[in-house]
Design an enzyme around this catalytic site. Structure first.
Site, PDB file in Angstrom:
ATOM      1  N   GLY A  13       0.830  -1.211   0.000  1.00  0.00           N
ATOM      2  CA  GLY A  13       0.000   0.000   0.000  1.00  0.00           C
ATOM      3  C   GLY A  13       0.858   1.251   0.000  1.00  0.00           C
ATOM      4  N   ASP A  14       0.204   2.400  -0.147  1.00  0.00           N
ATOM      5  CA  ASP A  14       0.887   3.700  -0.134  1.00  0.00           C
ATOM      6  C   ASP A  14       1.933   3.834  -1.233  1.00  0.00           C
ATOM      7  OD1 ASP A  14      -0.529   4.238   2.284  1.00  0.00           O
ATOM      8  OD2 ASP A  14       0.980   3.082   3.353  1.00  0.00           O
ATOM      9  N   LYS A  17      -0.746   5.226  -5.508  1.00  0.00           N
ATOM     10  CA  LYS A  17      -1.869   4.881  -6.399  1.00  0.00           C
ATOM     11  C   LYS A  17      -2.800   6.065  -6.582  1.00  0.00           C
ATOM     12  CE  LYS A  17      -3.272   1.563  -3.747  1.00  0.00           C
ATOM     13  NZ  LYS A  17      -2.180   1.548  -2.761  1.00  0.00           N
ATOM     14  N   ALA A  40      -8.160   2.807   3.649  1.00  0.00           N
ATOM     15  CA  ALA A  40      -7.381   3.448   2.589  1.00  0.00           C
ATOM     16  C   ALA A  40      -7.522   4.965   2.717  1.00  0.00           C
ATOM     17  CB  ALA A  40      -7.912   3.003   1.236  1.00  0.00           C
ATOM     18  N   HIS A  42      -6.365   8.792   0.379  1.00  0.00           N
ATOM     19  CA  HIS A  42      -5.411   9.641  -0.313  1.00  0.00           C
ATOM     20  C   HIS A  42      -5.937  11.057  -0.427  1.00  0.00           C
ATOM     21  CE1 HIS A  42      -7.669   8.039  -3.826  1.00  0.00           C
ATOM     22  NE2 HIS A  42      -7.481   9.254  -4.305  1.00  0.00           N
ATOM     23  N   THR A 129      -5.718  -0.483  10.967  1.00  0.00           N
ATOM     24  CA  THR A 129      -6.097   0.931  11.031  1.00  0.00           C
ATOM     25  C   THR A 129      -7.201   1.145  12.069  1.00  0.00           C
ATOM     26  OG1 THR A 129      -7.733   0.676   9.290  1.00  0.00           O
ATOM     27  CG2 THR A 129      -5.503   1.263   8.592  1.00  0.00           C
ATOM     28  N   GLY A 301      -1.680   8.566  10.249  1.00  0.00           N
ATOM     29  CA  GLY A 301      -0.580   9.476  10.585  1.00  0.00           C
ATOM     30  C   GLY A 301       0.678   8.761  11.069  1.00  0.00           C
ATOM     31  N   ASP A 332      11.696  10.980  -7.627  1.00  0.00           N
ATOM     32  CA  ASP A 332      12.382  12.220  -7.233  1.00  0.00           C
ATOM     33  C   ASP A 332      12.922  12.168  -5.805  1.00  0.00           C
ATOM     34  OD1 ASP A 332       9.419  12.189  -6.936  1.00  0.00           O
ATOM     35  OD2 ASP A 332       9.818  13.935  -5.679  1.00  0.00           O
ATOM     36  N   GLY A 414       7.017  13.785  -8.833  1.00  0.00           N
ATOM     37  CA  GLY A 414       6.600  14.811  -7.868  1.00  0.00           C
ATOM     38  C   GLY A 414       5.109  14.677  -7.636  1.00  0.00           C
TER      39      GLY A 414
HETATM   40  P1  IMP Z   1      -6.774  -3.190   8.259  1.00  0.00           P
HETATM   41  O1  IMP Z   1      -6.943  -3.169   6.773  1.00  0.00           O
HETATM   42  O2  IMP Z   1      -7.192  -1.906   8.936  1.00  0.00           O
HETATM   43  O3  IMP Z   1      -7.377  -4.386   8.879  1.00  0.00           O
HETATM   44  O4  IMP Z   1      -5.191  -3.305   8.554  1.00  0.00           O
HETATM   45  C1  IMP Z   1      -4.436  -4.477   8.237  1.00  0.00           C
HETATM   46  C2  IMP Z   1      -3.036  -4.084   7.756  1.00  0.00           C
HETATM   47  O5  IMP Z   1      -3.138  -3.461   6.479  1.00  0.00           O
HETATM   48  C3  IMP Z   1      -2.300  -3.093   8.661  1.00  0.00           C
HETATM   49  O6  IMP Z   1      -0.917  -3.405   8.637  1.00  0.00           O
HETATM   50  C4  IMP Z   1      -2.544  -1.757   7.982  1.00  0.00           C
HETATM   51  O7  IMP Z   1      -1.534  -0.821   8.282  1.00  0.00           O
HETATM   52  C5  IMP Z   1      -2.510  -2.180   6.523  1.00  0.00           C
HETATM   53  N1  IMP Z   1      -3.285  -1.294   5.634  1.00  0.00           N
HETATM   54  C6  IMP Z   1      -4.620  -1.277   5.454  1.00  0.00           C
HETATM   55  N2  IMP Z   1      -4.982  -0.352   4.543  1.00  0.00           N
HETATM   56  C7  IMP Z   1      -3.845   0.225   4.139  1.00  0.00           C
HETATM   57  C8  IMP Z   1      -3.561   1.247   3.171  1.00  0.00           C
HETATM   58  O8  IMP Z   1      -4.448   1.803   2.493  1.00  0.00           O
HETATM   59  N3  IMP Z   1      -2.238   1.569   3.017  1.00  0.00           N
HETATM   60  C9  IMP Z   1      -1.256   0.928   3.712  1.00  0.00           C
HETATM   61  N4  IMP Z   1      -1.471  -0.033   4.607  1.00  0.00           N
HETATM   62  C10 IMP Z   1      -2.755  -0.376   4.830  1.00  0.00           C
END
Ligand code: IMP
Length: 427
Positions: A13-14, A17, A40, A42, A129, A301, A332, A414
């Site tokens: 993730g992150d 996207k 999620a 953004h 989360t 955060g 970058d 960027g």
């Molecule tokens: P959950 O999806 O809240 O159950 O979290 C399960 C795992 O997925 C944890 O390690 C979260 O940090 C990670 N996670 C869930 N959604 C995202 C996202 O959109 N970006 C990055 N990590 C995520």
């Protein structure tokens, strides 16, 4: 030109996207979010204002775009109401939003359960989360879930809430937590049903029609392949399938409709929450990357963990998703780092392996094997074409193509839309 494009995260993730999705969304007729929930997130800059989207698809700012929240999602109505309210407050009032009647509802007791599971796991906690995502998907599987369409039918809403709480209230009591009243929850969530009724529909039918009418349809991914319930670093994963194969199932369309799958890959790696991360490192470069790349979670955060790019992970994503191209982001951020590394394989108990072990403890024993690449000093944020990049940057990117066996189709240099080099037209 492809008419359907899926955007997938290749890592944890992150990967950026959001930016690639925003860019492609400007050309789409339909934007679909198919799985996950408000785990999620953004940020989108529109009309000089910053918007944080956690649930609503990225096409919402364009009144001509149909935005679909598909049946594979788990949606917290409170969070959705807040997101819609925020749009309206900022004068985004003309939009097309459709919510699948099959999407599952994240209920207040799911948030409580998420916290409870995490606290009981102690040092094995996933670092979720805490948005109730796992418990909502679990209820879908145990058949205790509430679907969005149920919110407008008070009787079936009460029946399902009552069934779930018959099981969960005794659990909450056992652990000294507050219990929930099925009557009160039914009243409260029925009001959400009234509020959202105009958006609720069978989105599978809408999508089928749009695809048959040759519309440009963009499926925006959430999370990443390594957080996939089936193909990620189980059990340290999310509870849905953020892979290309998950899209048709979650969106309710035929699998053959998926044409292009773009894998969004960060030029280095990050991970939030707990779980194996072989290329993670902690030194001065970590701090440099974290600050320059603003590597802090949009939803929670939390400071993201930083690692070198891992080609075992990227190849895994290429295979699982059938990626037709890579969008490499945050390139970058790597400027001014003297030596860059790419993990080309792992060493596991004295053997060299080029795959991701399924067993979590085996995966934890994997040591990355690196190739080194000289970095570049130049600021590349204003560069508009591939050839104008510094030679060392080109070499680094070509190594990614060679080691993944996949063409780079988009480069992000960027955060702004203009700081994008397009090497292949998707729409
Ligand atoms: P959950 O999806 O809240 O159950 O979290 C399960 C795992 O997925 C944890 O390690 C979260 O940090 C990670 N996670 C869930 N959604 C995202 C996202 O959109 N970006 C990055 N990590 C995520």
């Amino acid at each position: 030109m492809a008419k359907t494009v899926v955007v997938i995260g290749t890592e944890w993730g992150d990967e950026g996207k959001g930016k690639i999705t925003d860019y492609l969304a400007t050309r789409a007729d339909v934007v679909v979010r198919s799985q996950g929930g408000n785990n999620a997130g953004h940020s989108i800059f529109f009309a000089q204002k910053k918007f944080a989207l956690h649930l609503i698809p990225s096409g919402i700012f364009n009144p001509k775009i149909m935005n679909i929240m598909a049946g594979g999602m788990v949606i917290n109505p409170k969070a959705l109401a807040k997101e819609i309210d925020n749009l309206i407050k900022q004068e985004i009032t003309d939009f097309q939003l459709y919510i699948s009647d099959r999407a599952h509802v994240v209920m207040p007791y799911h948030l409580e359960l998420d916290r409870l599971y995490e606290s009981l796991k102690n040092e094995n906690a996933l670092g979720t989360t805490k948005n109730g995502i796992g418990p909502a998907y679990a209820d879908k599987a145990t058949r205790l879930g509430i679907r969005f369409g149920d919110l407008i039918h008070k009787d079936s809403l009460f029946r399902q809430v009552n069934n779930a709480l018959a099981f969960y209230n005794p659990v909450f009591e056992t652990f000294g937590k507050n219990t929930f009243s099925p009557e009160q929850i039914t009243e409260e969530y029925y009001i959400y049903g009234q509020m959202f009724e105009k958006y609720i529909t069978d989105t599978s039918i809408l999508l089928d029609k749009a695809i048959k009418a040759d519309k440009y349809v963009l499926f925006e991914g959430a999370q990443g392949t390594m957080l996939c319930l089936d193909h990620g670093t189980y059990p340290f994963v999310t509870s849905s399938s953020p892979t290309a194969a998950g899209v048709p199932l979650a969106a309710g369309i035929a699998p053959q409709y998926i044409k292009e799958v773009v894998g969004v890959t960060k030029a280095y790696s990050t991970r939030v929450g707990a779980g194996v991360f072989p290329t993670e490192f902690e030194d001065e470069i970590t701090k440099y990357i974290r600050e320059k790349g603003h590597e802090y979670g949009t939803t929670t955060g939390r400071a993201r963990r930083i690692g070198w790019l891992d080609m075992n992970v990227i190849r895994h994503a290429v295979r699982i998703n059938g990626l037709t191209g890579l969008a490499v982001t945050l390139v970058d951020v790597l400027s001014e780092i003297k030596e860059l590394k790419i993990c080309i394989a792992y060493e596991l108990d004295g053997k060299i392996i080029d795959y991701i072990p399924g067993n979590y403890d085996e995966y934890k024993r994997c040591k990355p094997i690196y190739d080194s690449f000289p970095g570049w000093d130049e600021d590349i944020t204003q560069i508009k074409n591939f050839e104008a990049l510094p030679e060392n940057c080109i070499n680094y990117l070509k190594a990614i193509e060679m080691l993944s066996g996949t063409k780079i189709t988009v480069l992000s240099l960027g955060p702004d839309r203009e700081q994008t080099v397009i090497l292949h037209n998707y729409f």
